[in-house]
Design an enzyme around this catalytic site. Structure first.
Site, PDB file in Angstrom:
ATOM      1  N   ARG A  28       0.814  -1.222   0.000  1.00  0.00           N
ATOM      2  CA  ARG A  28       0.000   0.000   0.000  1.00  0.00           C
ATOM      3  C   ARG A  28       0.846   1.269   0.000  1.00  0.00           C
ATOM      4  O   ARG A  28       0.522   2.216  -0.693  1.00  0.00           O
ATOM      5  CB  ARG A  28      -1.017  -0.017   1.149  1.00  0.00           C
ATOM      6  CG  ARG A  28      -0.462   0.257   2.518  1.00  0.00           C
ATOM      7  CD  ARG A  28      -1.402  -0.284   3.548  1.00  0.00           C
ATOM      8  NE  ARG A  28      -1.508  -1.734   3.414  1.00  0.00           N
ATOM      9  CZ  ARG A  28      -2.631  -2.420   3.516  1.00  0.00           C
ATOM     10  NH1 ARG A  28      -3.745  -1.818   3.739  1.00  0.00           N
ATOM     11  NH2 ARG A  28      -2.630  -3.721   3.404  1.00  0.00           N
ATOM     12  N   THR A  29       1.924   1.295   0.752  1.00  0.00           N
ATOM     13  CA  THR A  29       2.705   2.530   0.813  1.00  0.00           C
ATOM     14  C   THR A  29       3.370   2.819  -0.529  1.00  0.00           C
ATOM     15  O   THR A  29       3.323   3.938  -1.037  1.00  0.00           O
ATOM     16  CB  THR A  29       3.759   2.452   1.934  1.00  0.00           C
ATOM     17  OG1 THR A  29       3.098   2.162   3.164  1.00  0.00           O
ATOM     18  CG2 THR A  29       4.494   3.761   2.078  1.00  0.00           C
TER      19      THR A  29
ATOM     20  N   LYS B 199      23.028  -7.479  -5.285  1.00  0.00           N
ATOM     21  CA  LYS B 199      24.377  -7.899  -5.687  1.00  0.00           C
ATOM     22  C   LYS B 199      25.431  -7.391  -4.723  1.00  0.00           C
ATOM     23  O   LYS B 199      26.618  -7.515  -4.984  1.00  0.00           O
ATOM     24  CB  LYS B 199      24.686  -7.362  -7.086  1.00  0.00           C
ATOM     25  CG  LYS B 199      23.745  -7.858  -8.169  1.00  0.00           C
ATOM     26  CD  LYS B 199      24.144  -7.245  -9.509  1.00  0.00           C
ATOM     27  CE  LYS B 199      23.118  -7.529 -10.591  1.00  0.00           C
ATOM     28  NZ  LYS B 199      23.333  -6.654 -11.757  1.00  0.00           N
TER      29      LYS B 199
ATOM     30  N   ARG C  87      12.003   3.336   1.553  1.00  0.00           N
ATOM     31  CA  ARG C  87      11.574   2.407   2.589  1.00  0.00           C
ATOM     32  C   ARG C  87      12.751   1.475   2.838  1.00  0.00           C
ATOM     33  O   ARG C  87      13.313   0.921   1.885  1.00  0.00           O
ATOM     34  CB  ARG C  87      10.356   1.620   2.074  1.00  0.00           C
ATOM     35  CG  ARG C  87      10.087   0.276   2.725  1.00  0.00           C
ATOM     36  CD  ARG C  87       9.519   0.330   4.114  1.00  0.00           C
ATOM     37  NE  ARG C  87       8.278   1.066   4.229  1.00  0.00           N
ATOM     38  CZ  ARG C  87       7.073   0.506   4.267  1.00  0.00           C
ATOM     39  NH1 ARG C  87       6.950  -0.805   4.155  1.00  0.00           N
ATOM     40  NH2 ARG C  87       6.005   1.245   4.415  1.00  0.00           N
TER      41      ARG C  87
ATOM     42  N   HIS D 187       7.635   6.786  10.246  1.00  0.00           N
ATOM     43  CA  HIS D 187       6.871   6.653   9.013  1.00  0.00           C
ATOM     44  C   HIS D 187       5.960   7.884   8.941  1.00  0.00           C
ATOM     45  O   HIS D 187       4.761   7.796   9.178  1.00  0.00           O
ATOM     46  CB  HIS D 187       6.061   5.349   9.074  1.00  0.00           C
ATOM     47  CG  HIS D 187       5.451   4.934   7.764  1.00  0.00           C
ATOM     48  ND1 HIS D 187       5.461   5.728   6.636  1.00  0.00           N
ATOM     49  CD2 HIS D 187       4.794   3.806   7.411  1.00  0.00           C
ATOM     50  CE1 HIS D 187       4.840   5.088   5.655  1.00  0.00           C
ATOM     51  NE2 HIS D 187       4.429   3.924   6.099  1.00  0.00           N
TER      52      HIS D 187
END
Lengths: 178, 307
Positions: free
Chosen positions: B58-59, B86, B108, B136
């Site tokens: 959702r974010t 990597k 995020r 957040h």
């Protein structure tokens, strides 16, 4: 007004100009059954509402009035950051309508370009016409008004200030020298 | 008005004026999403990178939609498909992104402080979309907006934030923001999830949901973060017995008490399915408001960039 400023329209002149524009709108559109008025925030909204009242007096028809915020459509976000957004409120269906955009001053033409883009995102009007109280010249885009209250030659250093009763406490148009 | 801070890492980056103007202007952005043509050209030509190094639906989607509704180009980079897999460092990834002339980065990350670090590495504004157990901020803004839309005020209301406060970035940002807006917040958690020094954020503390139910206007349930818990430390059944907001508990709550959850929900653990889908639930309103709030944040941060 300070010295060097001059008033180019008083309340009576403004009233007469808007009365004439109302007649011209009715004539051009052969009646107003299909006409919707959309004012560009902030003073254009008051111009639109006054035209609505005048058209009602003449034709006994109530044209719908909408309010347009063009902030998100401006092309000068980089040079004029963060104007306050207030929102668009158009409660009628603009599809197929003859839309009269209303604003106080026509200057570079950029605002009205943005306003046309904004209106078109709400639907597909049959026509878009443009009414302004003052045309001060200095266009930067190929745009002209269909209905003009008064054309006023100005220098780029001057500032045209339209005062409306609803916002500013009186009706007047002034030119302020830069 | 532009935000007073270059980046949005923490609620603390926002001045009271920023918070006021964000919450006030959001309705205009929400209008765009109500139209047939859900797009305005405000951020045309701007490029936004969504750097999501932790799973999110959702974010990430909310930020992506918000950017696209303002006509920005939004590029998603996820952990799994990126060079970070990597072994590239966050700094190198950041420098690579910056070299492509992007205008903002939404990040995020699983580690607290990662967003702050990223903002040090690069010049474009960084928006924190959740960093570990730290913060957040846009979630808190959308939650505050959701409360304000429903109750018409935030000052003076009582909110219980319930669950794993210790691991919750949502809780930290929300407690700070609601406190600044004048709400009385109680953090409700089992002792093991009630971090030391929590009162410093401006909330009171309780260990029992049942004790606070009859006095709060909003119950805000946090997700039990299974991915951060070790199995033998925690029994879902035991937690649910004491802390799950089910119909029976909601019936004992103050009349009109509203229910919120940042998602994704563990139905039957922190919230029962019928309460989640019930008439007191604001959970879908939270999601809708998320898009509008993120549009407002993008516009206020990116509107200041002179191209």
């Amino acid at each position: 007004m300070t010295s060097g400023d001059s008033q180019i329209m008083d309340a009576a002149a403004m009233r007469r100009a808007l009365t004439r524009i109302a007649h011209e709108i009715i004539e051009r559109n052969r009646g107003v059954e299909n006409v919707g008025l959309v004012g560009v925030r902030t003073r254009g909204i008051h111009i639109a509402k006054r035209l609505q009242a005048k058209i009602r007096d003449i034709e006994q028809v109530e044209c719908p009035v909408g309010e347009l915020d063009i902030t998100f459509y401006r092309d000068d976000i980089s040079t004029n950051p963060h104007p306050q957004v207030a929102g668009t409120d158009i409660q009628f269906d603009i599809n197929g309508k003859d839309i009269i955009l209303c604003d106080d001053v026509l200057f570079t033409g950029r605002s009205i370009r943005a306003a046309m883009d904004a209106v078109i995102d709400y639907g597909r009007p049959k026509t878009i016409q443009f009414a302004c109280l003052i045309d001060r010249g200095h266009r930067e885009l190929p745009i002209r008004a269909d209905f003009v209250g008064k054309s006023v030659p100005t220098s780029l250093k001057e500032k045209v200030s339209v005062r409306v009763n609803e916002e500013d406490g009186n009706d007047a148009v002034e030119i302020k020298r830069g | 008005m532009p935000l007073s801070s270059h980046d949005l890492i923490s609620i603390a980056d926002l001045s009271d004026g920023d918070i006021g103007s964000l919450l006030e202007s959001v309705a205009t952005y929400a209008d765009v999403s109500e139209r047939v043509i859900k797009k305005v050209p405000a951020l045309r030509g701007r490029t936004i990178i969504n750097l999501f190094l932790e799973p999110s639906t959702r974010t990430r989607t909310s930020f992506e939609i918000a950017g696209k509704r303002l006509s920005a180009d939004v590029i998603n980079i996820s952990g799994a498909g990126s060079s970070l897999k990597k072994g590239e460092s966050l700094k190198d990834t950041a420098k690579t992104i910056e070299a492509m002339q992007v205008d903002a980065v939404v990040v995020r990350h699983w580690a607290a402080g990662a967003a702050h670090k990223l903002a040090e590495y690069i010049e474009p504004p960084v928006i924190n979309a959740g960093d570990g157990a730290h913060e957040h901020p846009t979630q808190a803004l959308l939650d505050a907006l959701t409360i304000q839309n429903r109750l018409k005020k935030i000052s003076g209301i009582k909110v219980a934030v319930v669950g794993d406060i210790l691991h919750s970035r949502v809780a930290r940002s929300l407690i700070m923001l609601l406190g600044r807006l004048g709400a009385e917040v109680t953090a409700v958690a089992p002792p093991m999830w009630s971090p030391k020094g929590l009162e410093a954020l401006g909330c009171s503390i309780s260990y029992s949901l049942d004790d606070v139910l009859d006095s709060v206007d909003v119950v805000y349930l946090l997700r039990i973060q299974r991915e951060r818990l070790s199995d033998h430390m925690f029994s879902e059944q035991e937690y649910a017995r004491t802390y799950c907001l089910n119909r029976e508990r909601l019936n004992r709550a103050k009349p009109g008490c509203l229910v919120m959850h940042p998602g994704p929900m563990n139905r039957g653990i922190e919230i029962s399915a019928d309460v989640a889908d019930g008439e007191k639930s604001l959970i879908t309103a939270q999601v809708s408001n998320g898009v509008a709030v993120r549009m407002a944040v993008f516009y206020q941060i990116l509107g200041d960039v002179v191209s």
